[in-house]
Design an enzyme around this catalytic site. Sequence first.
Site, mmCIF file in Angstrom:
data_model
loop_
_atom_site.group_PDB
_atom_site.id
_atom_site.type_symbol
_atom_site.label_atom_id
_atom_site.label_comp_id
_atom_site.label_asym_id
_atom_site.label_seq_id
_atom_site.Cartn_x
_atom_site.Cartn_y
_atom_site.Cartn_z
ATOM 1 N N ASP A 25 -4.515 -5.928 -7.954
ATOM 2 C CA ASP A 25 -4.763 -5.520 -6.574
ATOM 3 C C ASP A 25 -5.271 -3.900 -6.915
ATOM 4 O OD1 ASP A 25 -5.041 -5.026 -3.673
ATOM 5 O OD2 ASP A 25 -3.141 -5.807 -3.277
ATOM 6 N N HIS A 35 0.870 -1.047 -0.023
ATOM 7 C CA HIS A 35 0.185 0.043 0.207
ATOM 8 C C HIS A 35 0.774 1.175 -0.054
ATOM 9 C CE1 HIS A 35 -2.879 -3.011 1.442
ATOM 10 N NE2 HIS A 35 -4.066 -2.056 1.061
#
Length: 561
Positions: free
Chosen positions: A316, A241
């Site tokens: 993702d 992230h």
Amino acid sequence: MRLSVPHALAPACVGLALIATACTNEEVGSSPEDHEPQPSAGAEPFEPVLAPRLLSEMDLDDKIGQLLVLTAQGTSAADNAAQIEAHRPGGLIYFDANLEGAEQIAAMSAGVQDLAAEQGRGVPLFLGIDQEQGLVARLPVGTGFPDAMAVGATRDTELAELRAATTAEELTALGVNLNYAPVADVNTDPNNPVIGVRSFGSDPDLVARMAVAEAGAYSANGVVPVAKHFPGHGDTDVDSHSGLPVIDMPRDRWEAEHLPPFKAAIDAGVDAIMTAHVLMPQLVGGEDPEPATLSPEIIDGILREELGYDGVVTTDALNMEGVRQRHSDGEVAVRALEAGVDQLLMPPDPAAAVSAIRGAVEEGRLTEERIDESVLRVLALKEKRGVLEAEPVDVEGAAAVLEDPAHAEAAQRVADASATLVRNEGGLLPLAEGDGVRVRGVGAEEIAAALTEAGMNVVDGAAGEADAVVVGTEGGSGASEQSALVASARAEGLLVVVVSQGTPYDLAAFPEAEAFLALYSSVDVSRAAAARVVAGLVKPSGKLPVDVPAADVEAGTGLTT
């Protein structure tokens, strides 16, 4: 509780009339020229009828829209009207900010599907969510199950199926038809900052069995499962992230440690696979490799050609830094499609993604035939799982499904079976009924209440009133205040029971504690399970699903009382 819980995953691979067969049993590493992909033994062929017809009627804008899964906006269908009209997306993904209560979520789901029906070819949406359970659970309502590592500790695939089937029934009641689960990553790095308890364990065969069991239960109960994160996120020390993890691992080690769960899922016909924003240079070769999400060598080469997977591949989230460091957001979308991906999850600038994809088609960089391949996979999966002809959501009945007492009983059953007693010096546990117990640390209030309910004498006064101290920990190996609580209790001459609610790697941080009980989760049912073990109402039966190198303890360790 009307759940269909299979003992093995047996849905069809996405067999498409215009694309090659979905699954294969060929050995990893073999040349695609040596073996034609064959359907897996457990898969039943599925030939779509509606999907090819829909595709033939679509213009390029419709097609590009089906490649997009956008972040839901607000808490109502009206909040999403603009982006649905502008982009005709293939799906939306819900997050905490979109979710308030059962009736609101169900109404929003029904409303956005109505809006989708009015745009372009009127294709229903995939409505997805990250409802892994435990640490990653978006729903503010419904049943809270323990994390995947707790399920791994049970060693019981029927409990994995029960967790997934119950979750699927609740998602279906809310109009959610896709779950970004199960996690198929093998957690081999104790310091992994992003996977940890989200993984079933460090044993690839255990993870494979559990991931396949959960995927089968999801699909059997009306929810598309997405196995993630290929080629594996379990050996990272960076959170994708916020950065780009680099896994400099030889291919043979990857095949042995991290591929098996994905190979098993593919052989079983899993509906969809999510890519990882990780850099694995030894899998791709060359001097300037791309993250797996953008790597033709990994997606088209290994996943498609070598493993024979022809199901839906999704990225993702594309707003994560692990995939945005080298290219513009539009370029990332194009490169993902060039790599072999089908759906683009959460492009941070949908208009830029659409513009870049359209431009790539016009320039000949991407052919419309290549776009058609991905759109057909998406449409075929929607047809296969009943999304194209789904019954309307029962908005008023949604809450009753989520409040079914059988669901809470299922969650407690999983939690009780997962509790793992790793240390019990002098047979400290279970405590005697009259012993005074003080509770401190993480989850102290909830554990104390559960101990009281279990008939234990919970005290909160002077040292002389307590015989033992229960110290709740979570990530205790890096939390000095938790160690201080244990040290303080030992200084008072009290017996200490550590209740670990995160990964069990902090076992080495508390060598002075007489008892160490691993829960792998901080949900209510896990804390209740701890109290039941301490009180002697439940005999611990869990086994460590990971090695704990710092404490020299191997996976499989687990005591009983």
